[in-house]
Motif scaffolding. Structure first.
Motif, PDB file in Angstrom:
ATOM      1  N   MET A  97      51.934  28.798-163.854  1.00  0.00           N
ATOM      2  CA  MET A  97      50.907  29.686-163.356  1.00  0.00           C
ATOM      3  C   MET A  97      50.157  30.257-164.537  1.00  0.00           C
ATOM      4  N   HIS A 124      59.512  32.743-157.395  1.00  0.00           N
ATOM      5  CA  HIS A 124      58.169  33.039-157.889  1.00  0.00           C
ATOM      6  C   HIS A 124      58.185  33.968-159.095  1.00  0.00           C
ATOM      7  N   HIS A 169      46.560  32.051-156.096  1.00  0.00           N
ATOM      8  CA  HIS A 169      47.167  33.121-155.303  1.00  0.00           C
ATOM      9  C   HIS A 169      47.003  34.455-156.004  1.00  0.00           C
ATOM     10  N   HIS A 189      54.811  32.561-166.835  1.00  0.00           N
ATOM     11  CA  HIS A 189      53.443  33.028-166.822  1.00  0.00           C
ATOM     12  C   HIS A 189      52.892  32.976-168.223  1.00  0.00           C
ATOM     13  N   HIS A 201      45.976  34.251-159.878  1.00  0.00           N
ATOM     14  CA  HIS A 201      46.670  33.193-160.612  1.00  0.00           C
ATOM     15  C   HIS A 201      46.289  31.823-160.097  1.00  0.00           C
ATOM     16  N   MET A 216      48.985  37.659-157.489  1.00  0.00           N
ATOM     17  CA  MET A 216      50.298  38.161-157.876  1.00  0.00           C
ATOM     18  C   MET A 216      50.249  39.681-157.884  1.00  0.00           C
TER      19      MET A 216
HETATM   20 CU   LIG Z   1      51.512  33.721-159.977  1.00  0.00          CU
END
Ligand SMILES: [Cu+2]
Length: 173
Positions: free
Chosen positions: A87, A167, A109, A172, A76, A111
């Motif tokens: 994201m 998070h 990062h 998304h 992501h 996920m």
């Molecule tokens: Cu993410």
């Protein structure tokens, strides 16, 4: 393997070995300092991080991520749109020769979706990063506290982080 030995004793004995295990190089691509964040009980989504480096003669592309603790893993990117952090999924990350890309909180990062168990602080999590040329590189990272900003020994900043907790709720695309 879980050993009930005082943490300091373990660190003193294992420090040199851990330093090696934390860094794996295949065909000029190095994955270093992998780590993940602890997740609350019942959480289905987690996040993981690492540093990816290429040597000066190597270019490659990260094309996939997987972990045995997750049903599915994605790369992501994180961007700010006004005050809102968003994201979005990346198909991959291109690596130029001599480049270092650090996957970290508030930046690109990993996920982890459909977690098979909560990630508990101190656990080890396997991650396989697959590259177009170097192929799969398997590393094992430690699970750090929910607000950690970096892996053990690199997390010098005070823990002040809203992202760990929310998070999984973030939008998304
Ligand atoms: Cu993410």
């Amino acid at each position: 393997m879980r050993l009930r030995i005082p943490a300091l004793a373990v660190l003193a004995v294992l420090a040199p070995a851990l330093a090696d295990a934390h860094e794996v190089t295949v065909k000029g691509v190095t994955v270093a300092h992998p780590w993940a964040r602890a997740t609350p009980e019942g959480a289905k989504v987690g996040s993981a991080f690492a540093e990816i480096k290429t040597d000066k003669d190597t270019s490659d592309r990260l094309i996939g991520i997987s972990s045995p603790v997750a049903g599915r893993a994605e790369i992501h990117a994180m961007t700010m749109e006004g005050d809102v952090m968003k994201m979005r999924r990346l198909d991959g990350i291109n690596l130029k020769p001599g480049e270092s890309v650090v996957l970290k909180p508030m930046a690109s990062h990993v996920m982890l979706f459909d977690l098979k168990q909560p990630l508990k602080e101190g656990d080890l999590v396997k991650l396989t990063l697959t590259f177009a040329k170097a192929g799969p590189i398997e590393v094992e990272g430690t699970v750090e506290p929910p607000g950690a900003k970096g892996p053990h020994g690199f997390d010098k900043q005070p823990v002040d982080d809203s992202m760990g907790a929310v998070h999984g709720d973030m939008s998304h695309e």
